[in-house]
Motif scaffolding. Structure first.
Motif, mmCIF file in Angstrom:
data_model
loop_
_atom_site.group_PDB
_atom_site.id
_atom_site.type_symbol
_atom_site.label_atom_id
_atom_site.label_comp_id
_atom_site.label_asym_id
_atom_site.label_seq_id
_atom_site.Cartn_x
_atom_site.Cartn_y
_atom_site.Cartn_z
ATOM 1 N N THR A 1 53.465 25.765 -19.346
ATOM 2 C CA THR A 1 53.292 26.507 -20.595
ATOM 3 C C THR A 1 53.335 28.008 -20.313
ATOM 4 O O THR A 1 54.108 28.736 -20.913
ATOM 5 N N TYR A 2 52.491 28.464 -19.407
ATOM 6 C CA TYR A 2 52.460 29.873 -19.036
ATOM 7 C C TYR A 2 52.464 30.004 -17.522
ATOM 8 O O TYR A 2 51.930 29.161 -16.811
ATOM 9 N N HIS A 3 53.049 31.074 -17.032
ATOM 10 C CA HIS A 3 52.783 31.576 -15.691
ATOM 11 C C HIS A 3 52.907 33.085 -15.787
ATOM 12 O O HIS A 3 51.969 33.755 -16.185
ATOM 13 N N ASN A 4 54.082 33.633 -15.505
ATOM 14 C CA ASN A 4 54.262 35.068 -15.727
ATOM 15 C C ASN A 4 54.379 35.390 -17.214
ATOM 16 O O ASN A 4 54.034 36.482 -17.650
ATOM 17 N N TYR A 5 54.917 34.451 -17.977
ATOM 18 C CA TYR A 5 55.091 34.633 -19.413
ATOM 19 C C TYR A 5 55.159 33.263 -20.073
ATOM 20 O O TYR A 5 55.152 32.226 -19.389
ATOM 21 N N TYR A 6 55.209 33.248 -21.390
ATOM 22 C CA TYR A 6 55.244 31.999 -22.154
ATOM 23 C C TYR A 6 56.586 31.304 -21.912
ATOM 24 O O TYR A 6 57.644 31.832 -22.234
ATOM 25 N N ASP A 7 56.543 30.128 -21.342
ATOM 26 C CA ASP A 7 57.761 29.409 -20.968
ATOM 27 C C ASP A 7 57.506 27.905 -21.089
ATOM 28 O O ASP A 7 57.490 27.180 -20.092
ATOM 29 N N PRO A 8 57.274 27.419 -22.320
ATOM 30 C CA PRO A 8 56.836 26.030 -22.504
ATOM 31 C C PRO A 8 57.936 25.011 -22.220
ATOM 32 O O PRO A 8 59.006 25.044 -22.820
ATOM 33 N N ARG A 9 57.639 24.099 -21.309
ATOM 34 C CA ARG A 9 58.560 23.021 -20.934
ATOM 35 C C ARG A 9 57.759 21.750 -20.687
ATOM 36 O O ARG A 9 56.620 21.806 -20.213
ATOM 37 N N ARG A 10 58.351 20.617 -21.001
ATOM 38 C CA ARG A 10 57.744 19.321 -20.734
ATOM 39 C C ARG A 10 58.806 18.412 -20.138
ATOM 40 O O ARG A 10 59.988 18.502 -20.502
ATOM 41 N N ALA A 11 58.396 17.512 -19.229
ATOM 42 C CA ALA A 11 59.388 16.678 -18.549
ATOM 43 C C ALA A 11 58.840 15.292 -18.259
ATOM 44 O O ALA A 11 57.624 15.089 -18.123
ATOM 45 N N HIS B 1 54.248 10.060 -24.842
ATOM 46 C CA HIS B 1 53.232 10.638 -23.950
ATOM 47 C C HIS B 1 52.601 11.885 -24.577
ATOM 48 O O HIS B 1 51.372 12.051 -24.526
ATOM 49 N N LEU B 2 53.395 12.758 -25.162
ATOM 50 C CA LEU B 2 52.863 13.977 -25.768
ATOM 51 C C LEU B 2 51.929 13.659 -26.926
ATOM 52 O O LEU B 2 50.903 14.318 -27.116
ATOM 53 N N VAL B 3 52.278 12.626 -27.690
ATOM 54 C CA VAL B 3 51.416 12.218 -28.809
ATOM 55 C C VAL B 3 50.116 11.614 -28.289
ATOM 56 O O VAL B 3 49.019 11.957 -28.759
ATOM 57 N N GLU B 4 50.211 10.733 -27.301
ATOM 58 C CA GLU B 4 49.030 10.061 -26.759
ATOM 59 C C GLU B 4 48.064 11.043 -26.113
ATOM 60 O O GLU B 4 46.842 10.850 -26.178
ATOM 61 N N THR B 5 48.581 12.081 -25.486
ATOM 62 C CA THR B 5 47.715 13.054 -24.815
ATOM 63 C C THR B 5 47.365 14.238 -25.710
ATOM 64 O O THR B 5 46.708 15.181 -25.267
ATOM 65 N N LYS B 6 47.810 14.182 -26.960
ATOM 66 C CA LYS B 6 47.522 15.235 -27.946
ATOM 67 C C LYS B 6 47.943 16.605 -27.417
ATOM 68 O O LYS B 6 47.201 17.591 -27.508
ATOM 69 N N ASP B 7 49.139 16.662 -26.887
ATOM 70 C CA ASP B 7 49.655 17.917 -26.342
ATOM 71 C C ASP B 7 49.746 18.949 -27.463
ATOM 72 O O ASP B 7 50.384 18.716 -28.482
ATOM 73 N N PRO B 8 49.129 20.139 -27.298
ATOM 74 C CA PRO B 8 49.141 21.153 -28.356
ATOM 75 C C PRO B 8 50.534 21.694 -28.672
ATOM 76 O O PRO B 8 50.733 22.301 -29.723
ATOM 77 N N ILE B 9 51.502 21.466 -27.785
ATOM 78 C CA ILE B 9 52.852 21.961 -28.043
ATOM 79 C C ILE B 9 53.443 21.322 -29.296
ATOM 80 O O ILE B 9 54.328 21.911 -29.940
ATOM 81 N N GLN C 1 51.995 21.036 -32.044
ATOM 82 C CA GLN C 1 51.502 21.755 -33.224
ATOM 83 C C GLN C 1 52.093 23.154 -33.353
ATOM 84 O O GLN C 1 51.800 23.862 -34.315
ATOM 85 N N GLY C 2 52.928 23.556 -32.399
ATOM 86 C CA GLY C 2 53.516 24.890 -32.441
ATOM 87 C C GLY C 2 53.256 25.639 -31.152
ATOM 88 O O GLY C 2 52.812 25.059 -30.150
ATOM 89 N N ALA C 3 53.523 26.943 -31.168
ATOM 90 C CA ALA C 3 53.345 27.755 -29.970
ATOM 91 C C ALA C 3 51.886 27.736 -29.511
ATOM 92 O O ALA C 3 50.961 27.772 -30.328
ATOM 93 N N VAL C 4 51.683 27.667 -28.200
ATOM 94 C CA VAL C 4 50.342 27.595 -27.616
ATOM 95 C C VAL C 4 49.850 29.013 -27.314
ATOM 96 O O VAL C 4 50.484 29.750 -26.564
ATOM 97 N N THR C 5 48.739 29.393 -27.908
ATOM 98 C CA THR C 5 48.195 30.738 -27.720
ATOM 99 C C THR C 5 47.587 30.882 -26.328
ATOM 100 O O THR C 5 46.802 30.040 -25.891
ATOM 101 N N SER C 6 47.928 31.961 -25.650
ATOM 102 C CA SER C 6 47.442 32.160 -24.288
ATOM 103 C C SER C 6 46.069 32.829 -24.287
ATOM 104 O O SER C 6 45.706 33.535 -25.233
ATOM 105 N N PRO C 7 45.290 32.666 -23.209
ATOM 106 C CA PRO C 7 44.027 33.386 -23.076
ATOM 107 C C PRO C 7 44.238 34.898 -23.122
ATOM 108 O O PRO C 7 43.383 35.632 -23.622
ATOM 109 N N TYR C 8 45.361 35.380 -22.609
ATOM 110 C CA TYR C 8 45.664 36.811 -22.636
ATOM 111 C C TYR C 8 45.763 37.303 -24.086
ATOM 112 O O TYR C 8 45.220 38.348 -24.445
ATOM 113 N N HIS C 9 46.430 36.511 -24.911
ATOM 114 C CA HIS C 9 46.561 36.841 -26.332
ATOM 115 C C HIS C 9 45.179 36.890 -26.996
ATOM 116 O O HIS C 9 44.858 37.821 -27.740
#
Length: 353
Positions: free
Chosen positions: A229-239, A320-328, A330-338
């Protein structure tokens, strides 16, 4: 002792009773050996000791020696160590064979050799203290190597991590046995609970692989799920990764991969794409045949022959995303920095005239 990479809130957040702030491998190992020797003479209670090394992480160079670099650029092995190319340098298939790549990999090998020596000292100390036979040693890393298209990505070189486990008193947990089954980091906890005879809570998502180590019936994982989801910047990916295929979903129009080099100009270059700077958007979907293409160089997501594979993996990943209630979902995931910046903004409101 050493690096705590699970939280920025300090050792108490992890429940540690004692903490020694020694990040580099040699002094951290010195501290760990001292603690083991003291413990072995004073107590027979079970213990948990976590020793975290900063190496072989990239480290800043005050005065870098390689072309095109600036002070404080980071690379391997660090200013306090030397590169190691005594047995040559093996270039992985996702990197181009260039002087910069060879220099960095030789540096990485030097850092790894140093860490290996410190781990050897720690293992010898366990034996000297009479703790070896009944101590479970787990050696692991927090991500793949910090090279382009590896760390900060969901490609195999970024998500494959080291896992070595040793417990001499238990058959199957020592002696250089190599297992091909897919294991996820979330499987560590239930496996350790299994080992010490503690019930595994229902909310734990991982699966114990203790039966695999003990030679008992074990149903291998059919898939591994990874995310960024984040490292240097917002880069959401799932695999999702099966034994043969990997499907990646990209949720933002970011560059094809995040650069983990911590340098003004990366010294190592990837084979695909040849010009990553010019490719400023990731595709929505990527698909790779890991049996034929282990370095994930040929994206098959748009190939008609792989349409059914793509559909099936998308369904499984979605489930899997539905079962684990992945916030992605619901839309963009807000970072702690934000959130912290919003708090600062709210504070400005309160003090404004």
């Amino acid at each position: 002792i050493g690096v705590i990479h699970e939280t920025r809130s300090g050792p108490n957040r992890c429940g540690y009773e004692h903490y020694v702030d020694q990040m580099f491998a040699q002094p951290a190992t010195d501290a760990a050996i001292g603690w083991l020797r003291t413990f072995a003479h004073k107590s027979k209670k079970p213990f948990f000791l976590c020793v975290g090394f900063l190496e072989p992480h990239r480290l800043p160079y005050p005065n870098p020696l390689w072309p095109g670099s600036l002070p404080e650029d980071s690379s391997f092995p660090g200013p306090h160590l030397k590169p190691d190319d005594s047995l040559g340098v093996a270039i992985p298939g996702y990197l181009r064979d260039t002087p910069g790549t060879r220099r960095e990999l030789a540096g990485l090998q030097g850092a790894i050799r140093h860490v290996d020596a410190q781990v050897g000292r720690l293992m010898a100390a366990l034996q000297d203290c009479g703790l070896e036979s009944n101590t479970l040693v787990v050696f692991t890393t927090d991500h793949g190597i910090a090279m382009p298209r590896a760390k900060c990505s969901l490609y195999e070189p970024g998500v494959q991590v080291t896992l070595l486990m040793r417990l001499p008193s238990r058959p199957g947990r020592h002696g250089g046995i190599v297992r091909p089954e897919m294991i996820s980091n979330i499987d560590y906890l239930p496996t350790i609970l299994d080992l010490i005879g503690t019930p595994i809570p229902k909310k734990v998502q991982g699966r114990s692989f203790a039966p695999l180590l003990d030679g008992k019936a074990y149903q291998p994982r059919r898939a591994i799920f990874t995310e960024l989801t984040y490292h240097n910047y917002y880069d959401p990916r799932r695999a999702i990764r099966t034994e043969r295929y990997k499907l990646i979903l990209n949720f933002s129009a970011t560059p094809v991969f995040m650069d983990p080099s911590q340098c003004w100009r990366p010294q190592s270059d990837v084979t695909v794409p040849l010009n990553p700077v010019a490719c400023d958007n990731s595709p929505h979907v990527e698909l790779y045949d890991l049996a034929k293409d282990p370095w994930e160089q040929c994206d098959l997501a748009e190939k008609p022959a792989y349409a059914s594979v793509c559909v099936e993996l998308r369904k499984r990943l979605c489930r899997h995303l539905v079962e684990t209630k992945d916030p992605i979902l619901q839309g963009a995931v807000t970072s702690p920095y934000h959130r912290r910046t919003i708090e600062i903004l709210e504070g400005a409101k309160m003090i404004s005239p």
